[in-house]
Design a protein around this motif. Structure first.
Motif, PDB file in Angstrom:
ATOM      1  N   MET A   1       0.844  -1.193   0.000  1.00 37.09           N
ATOM      2  CA  MET A   1       0.000   0.000   0.000  1.00 37.09           C
ATOM      3  C   MET A   1       0.884   1.250   0.000  1.00 37.09           C
ATOM      4  SD  MET A   1      -3.201   0.961   2.516  1.00 37.09           S
ATOM      5  CE  MET A   1      -2.382   0.314   3.971  1.00 37.09           C
ATOM      6  N   ASP A   2       0.734   2.095  -1.015  1.00 39.04           N
ATOM      7  CA  ASP A   2       1.512   3.325  -1.139  1.00 39.04           C
ATOM      8  C   ASP A   2       0.803   4.435  -0.368  1.00 39.04           C
ATOM      9  OD1 ASP A   2       2.867   5.601  -1.841  1.00 39.04           O
ATOM     10  OD2 ASP A   2       3.030   5.094  -3.961  1.00 39.04           O
ATOM     11  N   LEU A   3       1.215   4.652   0.881  1.00 36.96           N
ATOM     12  CA  LEU A   3       0.532   5.645   1.709  1.00 36.96           C
ATOM     13  C   LEU A   3       0.702   7.053   1.165  1.00 36.96           C
ATOM     14  CD1 LEU A   3       1.021   4.473   5.411  1.00 36.96           C
ATOM     15  CD2 LEU A   3      -0.664   3.795   3.711  1.00 36.96           C
ATOM     16  N   GLY A   4       1.854   7.328   0.562  1.00 40.10           N
ATOM     17  CA  GLY A   4       2.079   8.650  -0.009  1.00 40.10           C
ATOM     18  C   GLY A   4       1.079   8.957  -1.107  1.00 40.10           C
ATOM     19  N   ALA A   5       0.842   7.975  -1.989  1.00 39.68           N
ATOM     20  CA  ALA A   5      -0.119   8.164  -3.080  1.00 39.68           C
ATOM     21  C   ALA A   5      -1.538   8.277  -2.542  1.00 39.68           C
ATOM     22  CB  ALA A   5      -0.022   6.997  -4.063  1.00 39.68           C
ATOM     23  N   LEU A   6      -1.866   7.479  -1.531  1.00 41.60           N
ATOM     24  CA  LEU A   6      -3.199   7.546  -0.928  1.00 41.60           C
ATOM     25  C   LEU A   6      -3.457   8.914  -0.316  1.00 41.60           C
ATOM     26  CD1 LEU A   6      -3.563   4.092   0.887  1.00 41.60           C
ATOM     27  CD2 LEU A   6      -4.841   4.889  -1.108  1.00 41.60           C
ATOM     28  N   LEU A   7      -2.466   9.432   0.408  1.00 41.33           N
ATOM     29  CA  LEU A   7      -2.628  10.741   1.042  1.00 41.33           C
ATOM     30  C   LEU A   7      -2.774  11.838  -0.009  1.00 41.33           C
ATOM     31  CD1 LEU A   7      -2.614  12.478   3.636  1.00 41.33           C
ATOM     32  CD2 LEU A   7      -0.141  12.670   3.367  1.00 41.33           C
ATOM     33  N   LYS A   8      -1.936  11.811  -1.030  1.00 39.38           N
ATOM     34  CA  LYS A   8      -1.995  12.833  -2.072  1.00 39.38           C
ATOM     35  C   LYS A   8      -3.345  12.817  -2.773  1.00 39.38           C
ATOM     36  CE  LYS A   8       0.317  14.675  -6.156  1.00 39.38           C
ATOM     37  NZ  LYS A   8       1.475  14.565  -7.072  1.00 39.38           N
ATOM     38  N   GLU A   9      -3.856  11.615  -3.066  1.00 40.51           N
ATOM     39  CA  GLU A   9      -5.150  11.511  -3.741  1.00 40.51           C
ATOM     40  C   GLU A   9      -6.264  12.073  -2.866  1.00 40.51           C
ATOM     41  OE1 GLU A   9      -8.972  10.203  -4.857  1.00 40.51           O
ATOM     42  OE2 GLU A   9      -7.965   9.458  -3.063  1.00 40.51           O
ATOM     43  N   ARG A  10      -6.210  11.755  -1.572  1.00 41.72           N
ATOM     44  CA  ARG A  10      -7.249  12.206  -0.643  1.00 41.72           C
ATOM     45  C   ARG A  10      -7.207  13.724  -0.471  1.00 41.72           C
ATOM     46  NH1 ARG A  10      -9.751   9.109   3.417  1.00 41.72           N
ATOM     47  NH2 ARG A  10     -11.373  10.358   4.400  1.00 41.72           N
ATOM     48  N   VAL A  11      -6.009  14.261  -0.339  1.00 38.51           N
ATOM     49  CA  VAL A  11      -5.864  15.704  -0.146  1.00 38.51           C
ATOM     50  C   VAL A  11      -6.206  16.452  -1.431  1.00 38.51           C
ATOM     51  CG1 VAL A  11      -4.214  17.547   0.345  1.00 38.51           C
ATOM     52  CG2 VAL A  11      -4.181  15.464   1.698  1.00 38.51           C
ATOM     53  N   SER A  12      -5.746  15.953  -2.573  1.00 39.52           N
ATOM     54  CA  SER A  12      -6.027  16.605  -3.855  1.00 39.52           C
ATOM     55  C   SER A  12      -7.514  16.608  -4.156  1.00 39.52           C
ATOM     56  CB  SER A  12      -5.274  15.896  -4.988  1.00 39.52           C
ATOM     57  OG  SER A  12      -3.885  15.970  -4.782  1.00 39.52           O
ATOM     58  N   ARG A  13      -8.179  15.505  -3.844  1.00 36.71           N
ATOM     59  CA  ARG A  13      -9.611  15.377  -4.104  1.00 36.71           C
ATOM     60  C   ARG A  13     -10.414  16.386  -3.281  1.00 36.71           C
ATOM     61  NH1 ARG A  13     -11.247   9.735  -2.633  1.00 36.71           N
ATOM     62  NH2 ARG A  13     -11.731  10.583  -0.589  1.00 36.71           N
ATOM     63  N   ASN A  14      -9.915  16.705  -2.111  1.00 35.67           N
ATOM     64  CA  ASN A  14     -10.629  17.623  -1.219  1.00 35.67           C
ATOM     65  C   ASN A  14      -9.954  18.985  -1.144  1.00 35.67           C
ATOM     66  OD1 ASN A  14     -12.841  15.901   0.095  1.00 35.67           O
ATOM     67  ND2 ASN A  14     -11.034  14.598   0.202  1.00 35.67           N
ATOM     68  N   ASN A  15      -9.253  19.355  -2.166  1.00 34.72           N
ATOM     69  CA  ASN A  15      -8.576  20.624  -2.451  1.00 34.72           C
ATOM     70  C   ASN A  15      -7.383  20.922  -1.546  1.00 34.72           C
ATOM     71  OD1 ASN A  15      -9.382  22.612  -0.256  1.00 34.72           O
ATOM     72  ND2 ASN A  15     -11.416  21.992  -0.923  1.00 34.72           N
ATOM     73  N   LEU A  16      -6.411  21.563  -2.171  1.00 36.46           N
ATOM     74  CA  LEU A  16      -5.157  21.889  -1.497  1.00 36.46           C
ATOM     75  C   LEU A  16      -5.129  23.315  -0.961  1.00 36.46           C
ATOM     76  CD1 LEU A  16      -2.667  20.116  -3.900  1.00 36.46           C
ATOM     77  CD2 LEU A  16      -2.894  19.658  -1.478  1.00 36.46           C
ATOM     78  N   ILE A  17      -6.270  24.001  -1.023  1.00 36.27           N
ATOM     79  CA  ILE A  17      -6.266  25.388  -0.544  1.00 36.27           C
ATOM     80  C   ILE A  17      -6.062  25.456   0.963  1.00 36.27           C
ATOM     81  CG2 ILE A  17      -7.722  26.193  -2.433  1.00 36.27           C
ATOM     82  CD1 ILE A  17     -10.048  26.288  -0.451  1.00 36.27           C
ATOM     83  N   LEU A  18      -6.136  24.302   1.634  1.00 36.75           N
ATOM     84  CA  LEU A  18      -5.933  24.314   3.087  1.00 36.75           C
ATOM     85  C   LEU A  18      -4.511  24.731   3.454  1.00 36.75           C
ATOM     86  CD1 LEU A  18      -5.468  20.767   4.582  1.00 36.75           C
ATOM     87  CD2 LEU A  18      -5.426  21.170   2.148  1.00 36.75           C
ATOM     88  N   PHE A  19      -3.578  24.688   2.497  1.00 36.08           N
ATOM     89  CA  PHE A  19      -2.217  25.102   2.792  1.00 36.08           C
ATOM     90  C   PHE A  19      -2.033  26.614   2.654  1.00 36.08           C
ATOM     91  CE2 PHE A  19      -1.562  20.650   1.416  1.00 36.08           C
ATOM     92  CZ  PHE A  19      -1.118  20.174   2.637  1.00 36.08           C
ATOM     93  N   SER A  20      -3.057  27.302   2.189  1.00 35.88           N
ATOM     94  CA  SER A  20      -2.966  28.753   2.021  1.00 35.88           C
ATOM     95  C   SER A  20      -3.312  29.470   3.316  1.00 35.88           C
ATOM     96  CB  SER A  20      -3.923  29.223   0.919  1.00 35.88           C
ATOM     97  OG  SER A  20      -3.681  28.559  -0.288  1.00 35.88           O
ATOM     98  N   GLU A  21      -2.770  30.657   3.473  1.00 34.23           N
ATOM     99  CA  GLU A  21      -3.141  31.518   4.599  1.00 34.23           C
ATOM    100  C   GLU A  21      -4.609  31.887   4.454  1.00 34.23           C
ATOM    101  OE1 GLU A  21      -4.111  35.255   6.393  1.00 34.23           O
ATOM    102  OE2 GLU A  21      -3.534  35.196   4.288  1.00 34.23           O
ATOM    103  N   ARG A  22      -5.313  32.092   5.594  1.00 36.80           N
ATOM    104  CA  ARG A  22      -6.768  32.260   5.586  1.00 36.80           C
ATOM    105  C   ARG A  22      -7.248  33.309   4.574  1.00 36.80           C
ATOM    106  NH1 ARG A  22     -10.865  31.066   9.227  1.00 36.80           N
ATOM    107  NH2 ARG A  22      -9.336  30.239  10.672  1.00 36.80           N
TER     108      ARG A  22
END
Length: 322
Positions: A1-22
């Protein structure tokens, strides 16, 4: 199981704007940010407020991004349901750092395990040939922690607090829904509440020096995570032999309060004597992660983050940028 790929898919699917300042979130992604904020408010109402009114448990069932069942604090359910991680930006980056750093067979220390999110993740990564040694002194949340890690034979749970010496120490438990803030008495800060300050319940718990523990069980840690609500310096004082022996990577949660009080400088200066440098984590919109030397005076929009301490630049998985 590639945890890195799983995490990236989950985060990308639910948008990466969470890394931006408010403010940047709403300026650059107005609709996505507004929708995320609305979803969070709805979750807080149905997953936190209603259950609290009904006297339900402070914990709720969810699943990690690698499909392991887990019980989390109700306020963390939105993040776990959305990204499969205990929190937002800094926890997602820390999760990625764990994945990219921890290899099969290594030994991991989880100081301040709480409900066991990072304990569970590290156990998944290090496998049957490695081990995770978790420390959590809060008796009230221990049953949830035990349930979350049940069946993981490579996890060794200690109902104790990492400290500068072994023996009984004074500890504050802030009560239902606030277990994440529990701390040794010398470092505990009263929490604001609707009925005035919450000073917590004063308890005696077992304190353990990491040097003594490692010598007793015969381990040499490769990776240490500390989330001790201000008690990290005392824990490091009890780990000097460990720091010298193998110079493990150390991940420490740091708050703006600790920076302003000078507590962070005390930690950083201590680790610098042992050859360590501090790094802050970043990720771009494509989830490419980087490290930057951490200088508190230059830190913008800093509230609370996990800071990486390493004595071996060659051992870090991400590119270091100035």
């Amino acid at each position: 199981m590639d945890l890195g790929a799983l995490l990236k898919e989950r985060v990308s699917r639910n948008n990466l704007i969470l890394f931006s300042e408010r403010r940047a979130k709403f300026r650059e992604h107005p609709f996505g940010a507004a929708w995320q904020a609305l979803r969070r408010r709805i979750s807080q109402f149905f997953d936190v407020r209603i259950p609290n009114l009904l006297g339900a448990s402070e914990f709720a069932a969810s699943k990690t991004f690698f499909s392991a069942p887990i019980k989390v604090l109700r306020r963390d359910k939105f993040c776990m349901d959305t990204w499969g991680v205990i929190g937002g930006g800094t926890d997602i980056l820390t999760t990625k750092f764990f994945i990219d750093t921890i290899r099969k067979g290594v030994t991991v220390i989880d100081g301040g395990a709480y409900i066991g999110w990072y304990t569970l993740l590290a156990a998944e990564l290090t496998g049957s040939t490695g081990s995770v040694h978790a420390f959590e002194p809060t008796a009230r949340t221990l049953p949830v922690l035990r349930r979350n890690i049940a069946g993981r034979k490579n996890i060794f749970l200690n109902n104790a607090a990492l400290y500068k010496q072994s023996g009984q120490i004074e500890f504050y438990d802030f009560g239902k829904g606030l277990g994440y803030a529990n701390a040794v008495v010398s470092e505990a800060k009263p929490l604001p509440g609707k009925r005035g300050e919450n000073h917590g319940q004063h308890l005696l718990v077992q304190g353990v020096s990491l040097d003594n523990y490692c010598a007793k069980v015969g381990i040499t840690p490769d990776f240490i995570k500390l989330d001790l609500e201000g008690g990290e310096y005392d824990a490091l004082l009890g780990a000097q032999a460990v720091l010298k022996s193998k110079q493990p990577i150390v991940v420490i949660e740091v708050s703006q309060t600790e920076i302003q009080s000078g507590e962070y400088n005390r930690i950083a200066d201590f680790l610098r004597v042992h050859g360590y440098e501090a790094y802050r984590m970043f990720a771009d919109k494509d989830f490419n992660a980087q490290l930057q030397p951490f200088k508190p005076a230059q830190a913008n929009n800093f509230a609370m983050e996990n800071i990486i301490f390493s004595a071996r630049m060659s051992g870090l998985p991400w590119r270091i940028v100035s």
